[in-house]
Design an enzyme around this catalytic site. Structure first.
Site, PDB file in Angstrom:
ATOM      1  N   ASP A   1       0.844  -1.194   0.000  1.00 18.99           N
ATOM      2  CA  ASP A   1       0.000   0.000   0.000  1.00 18.99           C
ATOM      3  C   ASP A   1       0.880   1.246   0.000  1.00 18.99           C
ATOM      4  OD1 ASP A   1      -2.007   1.875   0.273  1.00 18.99           O
ATOM      5  OD2 ASP A   1      -2.416   1.414   2.376  1.00 18.99           O
TER       6      ASP A   1
ATOM      7  N   GLU B   1      -2.890  10.617   0.153  1.00 25.54           N
ATOM      8  CA  GLU B   1      -4.070   9.768   0.375  1.00 25.54           C
ATOM      9  C   GLU B   1      -4.115   9.280   1.809  1.00 25.54           C
ATOM     10  OE1 GLU B   1      -6.147   5.707   0.385  1.00 25.54           O
ATOM     11  OE2 GLU B   1      -4.194   6.360   1.095  1.00 25.54           O
TER      12      GLU B   1
ATOM     13  N   ARG C   1      -8.391  -5.640  -7.189  1.00 20.19           N
ATOM     14  CA  ARG C   1      -7.092  -6.073  -6.671  1.00 20.19           C
ATOM     15  C   ARG C   1      -7.189  -7.527  -6.247  1.00 20.19           C
ATOM     16  NH1 ARG C   1     -11.051  -3.456  -3.478  1.00 20.19           N
ATOM     17  NH2 ARG C   1     -10.482  -3.260  -1.296  1.00 20.19           N
TER      18      ARG C   1
ATOM     19  N   ASP D   1     -24.423  10.204 -23.507  1.00 18.00           N
ATOM     20  CA  ASP D   1     -24.633  11.197 -22.455  1.00 18.00           C
ATOM     21  C   ASP D   1     -25.592  10.671 -21.395  1.00 18.00           C
ATOM     22  OD1 ASP D   1     -22.887  12.958 -23.585  1.00 18.00           O
ATOM     23  OD2 ASP D   1     -24.402  14.340 -24.355  1.00 18.00           O
TER      24      ASP D   1
END
EC number: 3.4.17.21
Length: 740
Positions: free
Chosen positions: A377, A414, A526, A656
């Site tokens: 991480d 983060e 992940r 859209d």
């Protein structure tokens, strides 16, 4: 006369040519081809195949080794140099642009002259025990400098002293158990809680609400030590000297605590630090389980209520308050001296401009900053993002250019509350909400090595299924099978055993602002652990000094094939979203999800069946709105498969509607007490930021409703949120109708 006839003949020829042109145009307009040609489909697939084939496990390994040699904490020189390195590589890969974007945000660091620690003091105020200041460095890293010691960012400063109370995981239900069933009051006490189950910031908030004057966090072996595995470096388990770092803010999506809702630029008005959003008012500090065992060993008081309160240390896990027997006069003292300061951070933002719709964006973003080396991480995700960017650049060098624009982002800070990604979203909010198709997250690519894990909006379900069927599985025993097949066998959906599990998006990573605040379709993928057998929380060395390149290479992914599979999936998602003529969203899956979520929240409410009747609470409007949405989704799908793919106006109109559907679930007023969580269908749980909750407004209104002081007002709040959800779904259905 001859000249006049010549002119007449010329005009007749011109008229005939014009008529022929108009006839051809009308025929081409009204007799519309409904499908892309086989040739165009094959070409599209061949480009995707070239993209995923270009990605190499060895490159991911090389990037990971390079990026984890030094710590890269947000706001430090090392992290700035890493940003420059990534920027340089993106330019070398051939991206159209790669820029550094800075913000000045509030960060939090340990005091360099006063170390944080916990002590036991006797009746003479003598400290008879102190917890460790540092983690012993792993082999080969003894000479690395600028390693930040374990701490909890944004903890309040202070030296509170008092009796200790063990509060299990410090969840809402744990404090309910203590107060309502065991009669233990935490007011004026220091509490000790184990990491795991919920976000650490929720633990701190719960402790404050319970009146605690400080909270100590530790990783119990029951939650961070797998059986029959050695501690690092001989295995991948957590050493007893290690402590988990992490921020303890309760931002609820606000971004920089001093500039909530606005980008932290030089010109921005700032709150005073003591007014900052979500900053704890009590000291918080993490320790290793060796030190925690000493603190817990002396606790007296009530025995633990059941086995769920017992960890794996050699102690009784008595609750307290205070120590037992001859140690009862001893107290616990916290020493926390963290400093909060405004610090410059740097995002790296790169682009590949679209050739047909440059004003439509697909974002691939992940954070770069880590607490120490961060090999899992976030750097396993950074390495993957880098290989994806390189592979797209390779396609560019051979003449390919995407239909829409790709934005690559390496976020900063983060770990301090998703600050880099949120500030960039705030600065570009007007553009992003008008032009963004999707956000794909590129945080850690592995948190285990058992199977794939996907969290995403229902709009992406079918695309994820399709792509995983075309990517080879990296798992042992599945050599000739697809990623989809190994994923399905190892982790089937509890609702439908014929499909693999896909989770709801909560928070805890950089997709938050894009999905929860702006309503941009988002997803993440992940590799993860076996949740059925691996009961430890997260991966054991999470946010410690032992999260090194060698940990990944020796134990988690020696061949780097699992990270390669994640890179191929993330890259293929970006490719399909950026280059498919019709955006590959499936609205019918959203309709089905809404049916399931409505049934689930209704079943939860039925636990209070009598009160529903007494207070006239009905879910009819919600079920009616879901039914209308399902019908609108079905009608839209029928029109979508008939659209003329050679008519750019028709394609743009349908796209859209697809792009803006997620936006239709956004309430500009936000959820109660959480202004920046605006998605009415999904939000992080109020009791665990990491987990996603469906119909969060209704769920929070019902939670613990039997103990609300005013039952009438509490059920009135439930009615209000049923109404908001019904309106929002009904309005979203309206956006799917044929454009008038």
């Amino acid at each position: 006369m001859a000249e006049s006839r010549g002119r007449l003949y010329l005009w007749m020829c011109l008229a005939a040519a014009l008529a022929s042109f108009l006839m051809g145009f009308m025929v081409g307009w009204f007799i519309k081809p409904l499908k892309e040609t086989t040739t165009s489909v094959r070409y599209h697939q061949s480009i995707r195949w070239k993209l995923v084939s270009e990605m190499k496990a060895e490159n991911i390994k090389s990037f990971l080794r390079s990026f984890t040699k030094l710590p890269h904490l947000a706001g430090t020189e090392q992290n700035f140099l890493l940003a420059k390195k990534i920027q340089t590589q993106w330019k070398k890969f051939g991206l159209d642009s790669a820029k550094l974007v800075h913000y000045d945000v509030l960060l939090s660091y340990p005091n360099e002259t006063n170390a944080n620690y916990i002590s036991i003091v006797d009746e003479h105020e003598t400290e008879i025990f102190k917890t460790s200041y540092l983690e012993p460095p792993p082999d080969g890293y003894e000479n690395v400098t600028n390693i930040v010691p374990p701490y909890n960012a944004f903890s309040a400063q202070g030296m509170p002293e008092g009796d200790l109370v063990y509060v299990n995981y410090a969840r809402t239900e744990d404090f309910f158990k203590l107060e309502r069933e065991m009669g233990i009051n935490c007011t004026g006490k220091i509490v000790i809680a184990r990491y795991g189950k919920i976000f650490r910031g929720n633990k701190v908030k719960n402790a404050m609400l319970a009146g605690a004057i400080g909270i100590i966090l530790y990783s119990d072996p029951a939650d961070y030590f797998a059986p029959e595995v050695q501690p690092y470096p001989k295995g991948w388990n957590l050493p007893g000297t290690a402590a988990q770092r992490g921020n303890v803010l309760n931002l609820n999506g606000a971004g920089d605590p001093l500039t909530p809702g606005y980008p932290a630029k030089e010109y921005t008005f700032r709150l005073d630090v003591e007014e900052g959003v979500g900053i704890p008012r009590i000291p918080v500090h993490p320790i290793g389980y060796n030190d925690a065992e000493i603190l817990l060993r002396y606790l007296g008081g009530i025995a633990p209520p059941d086995k769920s309160w017992k960890g794996a240390l050699n102690v009784s896990y008595s609750i307290g308050p205070g120590f037992t027997g001859s140690d009862s006069f001893r107290k616990v003292r916290m020493h926390v001296y963290n400093i909060n300061k405004i610090t410059r951070i740097y995002n790296v933002v790169g682009t590949i401009r679209g050739s047909v719709e440059p004003d439509r964006y697909v974002i691939l973003g992940g954070h770069r900053d880590s607490w120490v080396f961060g090999a899992i991480d976030p750097t396993s995700g950074v390495a993957v993002l880098q290989e994806i960017a390189r592979s797209f650049g390779k396609l560019m060098s051979k003449g390919w250019r995407p239909r829409r624009t790709i934005i690559f982002a390496s976020w900063d800070a983060e770990e301090f509350g998703l600050l880099g990604s949120t500030e960039w979203a705030e600065e570009n909010v007007k553009i992003l909400q008008e032009r963004s198709i999707a956000y794909i997250n590129s945080d850690s690519s592995i948190e285990g090595n058992y199977t794939l894990r996907v969290d995403c909006t229902p709009l992406l379900y079918q695309l994820v299924y399709k792509l995983t069927k075309e990517i080879p599985s990296p798992d042992d025993g599945f050599e000739s099978k697809s990623l989809y097949e190994s994923w399905l066998e190892k982790d089937p959906s509890p609702e439908n055993k014929n499909l693999p599990r896909i989770n709801k998006l909560g928070s805890g990573s950089d997709f938050e602002a894009y999905f929860q605040r702006l309503g941009i379709a988002s997803g993440r993928a992940r590799y993860t652990k076996n949740k059925k057998t691996d009961k430890y929380s997260s991966y054991p060395v999470y946010h410690t000094i032992y999260e090194t390149f060698e940990l990944v290479e020796k134990f988690y992914d020696p061949t780097f094939k699992k990270q390669l599979s994640v890179a191929q999936l993330r890259g293929a998602l970006v490719y399909e979203l950026v280059d498919s003529k019709i955006i590959p969203f499936n609205i019918q899956d959203y309709a089905e999800a809404l049916k399931n979520y409505a049934a689930s929240i209704y079943n939860l409410s039925k636990k209070h069946d009598q009160q529903l009747t007494d207070h006239g609470v009905s879910f009819d409007s919600l079920f009616s709105a879901v039914k209308n949405f399902s019908e609108a989704a079905s009608d839209f799908h029928k029109r979508l498969i008939q659209v003329d793919l050679n008519n750019p106006i028709a394609v743009r109109m349908m796209n859209d509607q697809l792009m803006l559907l997620e936006r239709a679930f956004i309430d500009p007023l936000g959820l109660p007490g959480k202004l920046f969580y605006r998605h009415i269908i999904f939000a992080p749980s109020s009791h665990n930021k990491y987990a996603g909750e469906s119909f969060p407004g209704i769920y929070d209104a019902i939670f613990d409703i039997e103990n609300k002081a005013n039952s009438r007002l509490a059920w009135k709040e439930v009615k209000k949120h049923i109404s908001i959800a019904a309106f929002t779904i009904q309005a979203a259905a309206g956006t799917l109708k044929e454009v008038l």
